[in-house]
Design a protein around this motif. Structure first.
Motif, PDB file in Angstrom:
ATOM      1  N   ALA A 161      38.581  38.625  39.868  1.00 50.89           N
ATOM      2  CA  ALA A 161      38.836  38.187  38.496  1.00 50.89           C
ATOM      3  C   ALA A 161      38.021  36.964  38.116  1.00 50.89           C
ATOM      4  N   GLY A 162      37.804  36.035  39.058  1.00 52.71           N
ATOM      5  CA  GLY A 162      37.082  34.804  38.773  1.00 52.71           C
ATOM      6  C   GLY A 162      35.590  34.934  39.009  1.00 52.71           C
ATOM      7  N   PRO A 163      34.823  33.914  38.644  1.00 52.33           N
ATOM      8  CA  PRO A 163      33.362  33.979  38.766  1.00 52.33           C
ATOM      9  C   PRO A 163      32.862  34.227  40.190  1.00 52.33           C
ATOM     10  N   ARG A 164      33.401  33.481  41.175  1.00 46.62           N
ATOM     11  CA  ARG A 164      32.923  33.664  42.541  1.00 46.62           C
ATOM     12  C   ARG A 164      33.305  35.043  43.075  1.00 46.62           C
ATOM     13  N   GLY A 165      34.530  35.473  42.782  1.00 40.82           N
ATOM     14  CA  GLY A 165      34.954  36.787  43.232  1.00 40.82           C
ATOM     15  C   GLY A 165      34.121  37.902  42.625  1.00 40.82           C
ATOM     16  N   GLY A 207      40.916  42.845  48.603  1.00 40.87           N
ATOM     17  CA  GLY A 207      40.994  41.694  47.716  1.00 40.87           C
ATOM     18  C   GLY A 207      41.364  40.455  48.503  1.00 40.87           C
ATOM     19  N   ALA A 208      41.276  39.299  47.855  1.00 38.20           N
ATOM     20  CA  ALA A 208      41.503  38.030  48.536  1.00 38.20           C
ATOM     21  C   ALA A 208      42.962  37.815  48.910  1.00 38.20           C
ATOM     22  N   GLY A 209      43.881  38.490  48.220  1.00 37.33           N
ATOM     23  CA  GLY A 209      45.302  38.274  48.457  1.00 37.33           C
ATOM     24  C   GLY A 209      45.803  37.098  47.641  1.00 37.33           C
ATOM     25  N   THR A 210      47.046  37.162  47.243  1.00 36.96           N
ATOM     26  CA  THR A 210      47.647  36.090  46.454  1.00 36.96           C
ATOM     27  C   THR A 210      48.351  35.095  47.375  1.00 36.96           C
ATOM     28  N   SER A 211      48.986  34.124  46.770  1.00 38.48           N
ATOM     29  CA  SER A 211      49.765  33.148  47.543  1.00 38.48           C
ATOM     30  C   SER A 211      51.232  33.551  47.624  1.00 38.48           C
ATOM     31  N   ALA A 257      29.899  42.045  42.971  1.00 41.86           N
ATOM     32  CA  ALA A 257      28.619  42.576  42.503  1.00 41.86           C
ATOM     33  C   ALA A 257      27.615  42.688  43.638  1.00 41.86           C
ATOM     34  N   ARG A 258      27.637  41.722  44.558  1.00 43.70           N
ATOM     35  CA  ARG A 258      26.677  41.724  45.661  1.00 43.70           C
ATOM     36  C   ARG A 258      27.072  42.679  46.781  1.00 43.70           C
ATOM     37  N   ALA A 259      28.382  42.775  47.062  1.00 40.29           N
ATOM     38  CA  ALA A 259      28.809  43.437  48.292  1.00 40.29           C
ATOM     39  C   ALA A 259      29.613  44.709  48.096  1.00 40.29           C
ATOM     40  N   GLY A 260      30.145  44.964  46.912  1.00 40.67           N
ATOM     41  CA  GLY A 260      31.039  46.101  46.728  1.00 40.67           C
ATOM     42  C   GLY A 260      30.336  47.378  46.307  1.00 40.67           C
ATOM     43  N   ASP A 261      30.910  48.490  46.724  1.00 40.47           N
ATOM     44  CA  ASP A 261      30.505  49.786  46.159  1.00 40.47           C
ATOM     45  C   ASP A 261      31.165  49.973  44.798  1.00 40.47           C
ATOM     46  N   ALA A 262      32.260  49.258  44.587  1.00 43.42           N
ATOM     47  CA  ALA A 262      32.965  49.309  43.307  1.00 43.42           C
ATOM     48  C   ALA A 262      33.702  47.992  43.112  1.00 43.42           C
ATOM     49  N   TRP A 263      34.058  47.733  41.856  1.00 42.81           N
ATOM     50  CA  TRP A 263      34.838  46.546  41.478  1.00 42.81           C
ATOM     51  C   TRP A 263      36.058  47.031  40.724  1.00 42.81           C
ATOM     52  N   VAL A 264      37.218  46.416  40.989  1.00 43.70           N
ATOM     53  CA  VAL A 264      38.434  46.784  40.274  1.00 43.70           C
ATOM     54  C   VAL A 264      39.029  45.536  39.631  1.00 43.70           C
ATOM     55  N   THR A 265      39.538  45.708  38.405  1.00 41.06           N
ATOM     56  CA  THR A 265      40.159  44.618  37.667  1.00 41.06           C
ATOM     57  C   THR A 265      41.526  45.031  37.160  1.00 41.06           C
ATOM     58  N   TYR A 266      42.409  44.038  37.047  1.00 41.85           N
ATOM     59  CA  TYR A 266      43.726  44.230  36.457  1.00 41.85           C
ATOM     60  C   TYR A 266      43.707  43.840  34.983  1.00 41.85           C
ATOM     61  N   GLY A 267      42.528  43.476  34.465  1.00 41.94           N
ATOM     62  CA  GLY A 267      42.450  43.024  33.085  1.00 41.94           C
ATOM     63  C   GLY A 267      43.055  41.641  32.945  1.00 41.94           C
ATOM     64  N   GLN A 320      39.318  32.442  48.893  1.00 44.74           N
ATOM     65  CA  GLN A 320      38.137  33.239  48.599  1.00 44.74           C
ATOM     66  C   GLN A 320      37.149  33.203  49.762  1.00 44.74           C
ATOM     67  N   ARG A 321      36.964  32.035  50.401  1.00 42.54           N
ATOM     68  CA  ARG A 321      36.070  31.946  51.559  1.00 42.54           C
ATOM     69  C   ARG A 321      36.580  32.822  52.694  1.00 42.54           C
ATOM     70  N   ARG A 322      37.883  32.763  52.927  1.00 37.17           N
ATOM     71  CA  ARG A 322      38.474  33.604  53.972  1.00 37.17           C
ATOM     72  C   ARG A 322      38.250  35.076  53.667  1.00 37.17           C
ATOM     73  N   PHE A 323      38.453  35.451  52.413  1.00 38.04           N
ATOM     74  CA  PHE A 323      38.275  36.855  52.035  1.00 38.04           C
ATOM     75  C   PHE A 323      36.834  37.315  52.241  1.00 38.04           C
ATOM     76  N   GLU A 324      35.872  36.525  51.817  1.00 36.90           N
ATOM     77  CA  GLU A 324      34.475  36.933  51.959  1.00 36.90           C
ATOM     78  C   GLU A 324      34.105  37.099  53.430  1.00 36.90           C
ATOM     79  N   GLU A 325      34.597  36.185  54.271  1.00 43.22           N
ATOM     80  CA  GLU A 325      34.336  36.314  55.710  1.00 43.22           C
ATOM     81  C   GLU A 325      35.018  37.565  56.262  1.00 43.22           C
ATOM     82  N   TRP A 326      36.254  37.777  55.870  1.00 44.59           N
ATOM     83  CA  TRP A 326      37.038  38.935  56.336  1.00 44.59           C
ATOM     84  C   TRP A 326      36.383  40.246  55.926  1.00 44.59           C
ATOM     85  N   ALA A 327      36.008  40.355  54.654  1.00 49.01           N
ATOM     86  CA  ALA A 327      35.426  41.603  54.155  1.00 49.01           C
ATOM     87  C   ALA A 327      34.082  41.879  54.804  1.00 49.01           C
ATOM     88  N   ALA A 328      33.251  40.852  54.950  1.00 47.70           N
ATOM     89  CA  ALA A 328      31.941  41.051  55.571  1.00 47.70           C
ATOM     90  C   ALA A 328      32.090  41.473  57.029  1.00 47.70           C
TER      91      ALA A 328
END
Length: 294
Positions: A175-179, A103-107, A184-194, A125-133
């Motif tokens: 949780a947000g639109p970009r995330g 996940g992107a990590g909180t502050s 949806a594009r890159a994950g084998d699964a998605w997890v939500t906290y509701g 979010q940009r950092r996370f996408e670069e990190w995960a890829a």
């Protein structure tokens, strides 16, 4: 169809106790035993807190069937080059049963512990996408060279690579639109906290259902050819859902969730209430072990 059941075992347990709890999870037939990947966490910050990687290694060596994973690791203090080596090794330790939740990590505390400056949500979010890829590339090829906005890999090697054919499955928290679009594009699964602000069983359930609807609409828009698994992570203190757990699980199944993740019973009474565990297990078609909870 009833979703699969998995559990979080928290990192405040010393290795021997953590491993015993994971063996209970395995004995009950759950799919995955997850743990958090923080250096400290919320109201447990002043107490014992052990690192996720060695805890999962200990559990991997002591179990044989249950899958094991992080829920979730983030770039707050993990560099993709070193973390890829740890993930690869964990997959070998547990015989190809590792699940990588990210996940992107909180502050919060983990974001500042290394002295880094604060990031905006967009930067995070940009950092996370670069990190995960980059992490996925490191785990899927022998040698990686890359220089990005946030991370660099120079002649980085992850040999022999993960044990699982096709690599370690990646679950993305969003949780947000970009995330959600990235998941949806890159994950084998998605997890939500509701909905973390929801109170009471009905509102909590509705939060998961609403999130699943948003994710499905996003998936259809950005990745119609993909179908990541969907996980609902029930908060440690969301005990109201266990009063009518079967109904809760049925509504999550109807919303498209493939897996429910609960917090394994604890001595302090948080997580699944000890008196509700048998009902939770039976709801998912699982046997009740002789002892449960640590």
């Amino acid at each position: 169809m009833t979703p699969a059941l998995s559990a979080v075992v928290l990192n405040d347990h010393a290795p021997a106790r953590f491993t015993a709890a994971v063996r209970e999870v395995e004995a009950a037939g759950l799919r995955t035993a997850f743990t958090y990947d923080h250096l400290s966490w919320r109201d447990m910050r002043e107490g014992p807190w052990f690192n996720a990687v060695p805890l999962l290694a200990a559990a991997g060596a002591a179990t044989s069937t249950v899958r094991l994973g992080t829920l979730v690791a983030s770039p707050n203090f993990r560099h993709p080059v070193t973390f890829a080596s740890e993930v690869m090794t964990l997959d070998h330790v547990c015989g190809g049963r590792f699940e990588l939740g990210v996940g992107a990590g909180t502050s919060a505390h983990d974001a500042a512990v290394l002295g880094a400056g604060a990031l905006t949500p967009g930067q995070r979010q940009r950092r996370f996408e670069e990190w995960a890829a980059l992490l996925v590339r490191l785990l899927s090829q022998r040698v990686t060279d890359e220089r990005g906005e946030f991370f660099t890999a120079h002649d980085a090697r992850a040999v022999p690579g993960p044990l699982q054919p096709g690599g370690v499955p990646v679950t993305i928290a969003a949780a947000g639109p970009r995330g959600m679009a990235f998941a949806a594009r890159a994950g084998d699964a998605w997890v939500t906290y509701g909905d973390p602000s929801a109170a009471g069983a009905e509102a909590v359930t509705a939060g998961y259902v609403e999130a699943a609807g948003r994710f499905e609409r996003t998936r259809r828009e950005v990745a119609p050819g993909r179908s990541p698994r969907r996980l609902a992570l029930v908060g440690r203190d969301e005990t109201a859902v266990f009063d009518r757990y079967r109904e809760f699980a049925e509504r999550l199944a109807a919303a498209g969730f493939d897996e429910v993740v609960v917090h394994w019973p604890r001595p302090d009474g948080r997580g699944v209430p000890a008196g509700a565990l048998a009902d939770v297990l039976r709801t998912h078609g699982l046997a009740v072990p002789p002892t449960a909870g640590v």
